[in-house]
Scaffold this motif. Structure first.
Motif, short mmCIF file in Angstrom:
data_model
loop_
_atom_site.label_atom_id
_atom_site.label_comp_id
_atom_site.label_asym_id
_atom_site.label_seq_id
_atom_site.Cartn_x
_atom_site.Cartn_y
_atom_site.Cartn_z
N PRO A 1 16.28 65.78 1.74
CA PRO A 1 15.17 66.69 2.08
C PRO A 1 14.26 66.20 3.19
CG PRO A 1 14.81 65.67 -0.07
CD PRO A 1 16.17 65.27 0.37
N TYR B 1 3.84 72.23 8.23
CA TYR B 1 5.20 72.21 7.70
C TYR B 1 6.21 72.45 8.81
CZ TYR B 1 9.17 73.25 4.66
OH TYR B 1 10.40 73.24 4.04
N PHE C 1 9.42 70.34 9.94
CA PHE C 1 10.71 70.86 9.50
C PHE C 1 11.05 72.14 10.23
CE2 PHE C 1 10.85 67.71 6.38
CZ PHE C 1 9.65 67.65 5.72
N SER D 1 12.83 76.09 6.04
CA SER D 1 12.52 75.76 4.66
C SER D 1 13.82 75.81 3.87
CB SER D 1 11.52 76.76 4.08
OG SER D 1 12.15 78.00 3.91
N PHE D 2 13.77 75.33 2.62
CA PHE D 2 14.96 75.34 1.78
C PHE D 2 15.53 76.74 1.64
CE2 PHE D 2 16.20 71.49 -0.65
CZ PHE D 2 15.44 70.58 0.05
N ALA D 3 14.64 77.72 1.47
CA ALA D 3 15.13 79.09 1.30
C ALA D 3 15.88 79.54 2.55
CB ALA D 3 13.96 80.02 1.01
N MET E 1 12.81 59.20 -1.34
CA MET E 1 13.00 60.59 -1.72
C MET E 1 14.45 61.01 -1.58
SD MET E 1 10.67 62.01 -3.14
CE MET E 1 11.63 63.37 -3.70
N ASN E 2 15.07 60.66 -0.45
CA ASN E 2 16.46 61.08 -0.24
C ASN E 2 17.38 60.45 -1.28
OD1 ASN E 2 15.75 62.66 1.94
ND2 ASN E 2 16.18 61.06 3.45
N ILE F 1 16.75 62.20 -4.71
CA ILE F 1 17.37 63.52 -4.75
C ILE F 1 18.88 63.40 -4.83
CG2 ILE F 1 17.72 65.63 -3.38
CD1 ILE F 1 15.00 65.51 -4.70
N ARG G 1 7.76 69.65 1.07
CA ARG G 1 9.22 69.55 1.07
C ARG G 1 9.73 68.98 -0.24
NH1 ARG G 1 12.80 71.82 4.87
NH2 ARG G 1 14.46 70.37 5.38
N ILE G 2 8.98 68.00 -0.79
CA ILE G 2 9.37 67.40 -2.07
C ILE G 2 9.40 68.46 -3.17
CG2 ILE G 2 8.57 65.82 -3.88
CD1 ILE G 2 7.66 63.93 -1.65
N GLU H 1 9.85 71.65 -2.78
CA GLU H 1 11.02 72.51 -2.53
C GLU H 1 12.29 71.85 -3.03
OE1 GLU H 1 11.25 75.26 1.20
OE2 GLU H 1 10.54 73.29 1.83
N ALA H 2 12.40 70.53 -2.79
CA ALA H 2 13.61 69.82 -3.18
C ALA H 2 13.75 69.80 -4.70
CB ALA H 2 13.57 68.38 -2.65
N ASP I 1 15.08 73.09 -5.77
CA ASP I 1 16.49 73.19 -5.41
C ASP I 1 17.34 72.35 -6.34
OD1 ASP I 1 18.78 71.91 -3.32
OD2 ASP I 1 18.46 74.07 -3.27
N ILE J 1 6.86 80.27 1.95
CA ILE J 1 8.09 79.78 2.61
C ILE J 1 9.24 79.66 1.61
CG2 ILE J 1 6.97 78.55 4.49
CD1 ILE J 1 7.21 76.02 2.93
N ASP J 2 9.01 80.15 0.37
CA ASP J 2 10.12 80.09 -0.58
C ASP J 2 11.03 81.29 -0.43
OD1 ASP J 2 8.85 81.78 -3.47
OD2 ASP J 2 8.01 81.74 -1.45
N LYS J 3 10.65 82.22 0.45
CA LYS J 3 11.53 83.35 0.73
C LYS J 3 12.09 83.17 2.14
CE LYS J 3 10.25 85.72 -2.95
NZ LYS J 3 10.10 84.44 -3.66
#
Lengths: 169, 141
Positions: free
Chosen positions: A45, A82, A86, A89-91, B65-66, B69, B98-99, B101-102, B105, B138-140
């Motif tokens: 990530p 952000y 990056f 994003s993950f999405a 982190m990497n 994960i 980002r963490i 989000e990870a 996921d 940003i989750d969409k």
């Protein structure tokens, strides 16, 4: 660590020349592909470098503001921070491309095209069928088979009613 | 790897009795056939100590982190809290988001893990001013 320091010396990402003097033998060019790269991966990530390397003045001041309380940042500023670090994003990185629709469409298109080619071939390429396919020839053929009692037990002639000269009902 | 998965199901059963959601059990990532096995608590403590290093640098945060994960588990909220505080010390809000989000996921099909983690982290998120990806939209994709 060393690579990022060299990289920061270079500054501009498009300029991949950097001068390392080793024992007075000459210059070695640092290739772009040898430097840490940015990539969006689910399994990793936090990439090695930030996405945006050259910060505009607003971005620089935003980075300064980041050193203070994060609660003081607005939603847009947080999103901007952000996006500096990056790319997706993950999405966004996980979403499908919809490429399969193009693939299926292509499949149907070429099957259809092949069908047209086959029809054209039937009309313009193939010659006539042999005379043995003519209706009257076929009739004579069937009669000959019945006369010869082809498969009289359960097959062909078994279905013919010889008394009434017709096919059995 | 298989033993890690087996241990996950075993410790998953264990943590049911401790009224924790059964999938956030941390397991030892190494599968030795001999020698002392690391317990969940030792694993968690090790990682919390790693992120709690006061002068942690950006590389160590990324590497930690990497690596975390990469394991076959969703990290415990206390590990994530230490990681988020490390982000704060490094003045890196983007990595903190980002963490989160990870983590979402990493939960995969187990949709109940992420809300639980957020619930546990809520005090830390409010204290540090870290927004969730959902709050930022940003989750969409």
């Amino acid at each position: 660590m060393l690579a990022t320091r060299v990289f920061r010396l270079v500054g501009n990402r498009t300029l991949s020349t950097s001068i390392c003097l080793r024992g007075g033998h000459g210059v070695a060019k640092v290739e772009d592909y040898t430097l840490p790269a940015y990539f969006d991966r689910r399994e990793s990530p936090l990439p090695d470098i930030k996405f945006v390397q050259q910060l505009s003045p607003e971005q620089k001041s935003l980075k300064e503001k980041e050193k203070g309380s994060w609660a003081a940042l607005s939603k847009e500023e947080k999103i901007a921070l952000y996006r500096i670090s990056f790319k997706e994003s993950f999405a966004e990185m996980d979403k499908g491309t919809g490429e399969w629709k193009s693939v299926v469409a292509g499949i149907f298109f070429f099957i259809g095209f092949t069908g047209l080619v086959v029809l054209w071939q039937r009309k313009y390429v193939y010659g006539d069928v042999p005379h043995t396919f003519d209706a009257e020839y076929k009739q004579k053929e069937v009669q000959r088979m019945l006369d010869m009692r082809i498969n009289p037990v359960e097959g062909f002639s078994a279905k013919w009613d010889y008394e009434n000269n017709a096919w059995k009902k | 790897m298989f033993r890690a998965a087996l241990r996950l199901s075993v410790s998953g059963a264990r943590s049911l009795t401790r009224s924790r959601p059964q999938y956030t059990a941390s397991v030892a990532a190494r599968s030795y056939s001999h020698g002392k096995q690391e317990t969940d608590e030792e694993f968690d403590a090790r990682w919390v100590t790693y992120f709690n290093k006061p002068d942690i640098d950006a590389w160590e945060l990324r590497k930690g982190m990497n690596t975390l994960i990469g394991y076959d588990l969703v990290p415990e909220p206390k590990i994530l809290e230490a990681a988020l505080r490390a982000c704060r010390r490094l003045n890196d809000l983007a990595s903190a988001i980002r963490i989160l989000e990870a983590v979402k996921d990493k939960s995969g099909p187990h949709k109940e893990i992420y809300p639980y983690v957020l619930q546990e982290l809520r005090p830390t998120l409010s204290e540090l001013g870290i927004p969730t990806p959902e709050e930022l939209g940003i989750d969409k994709a």
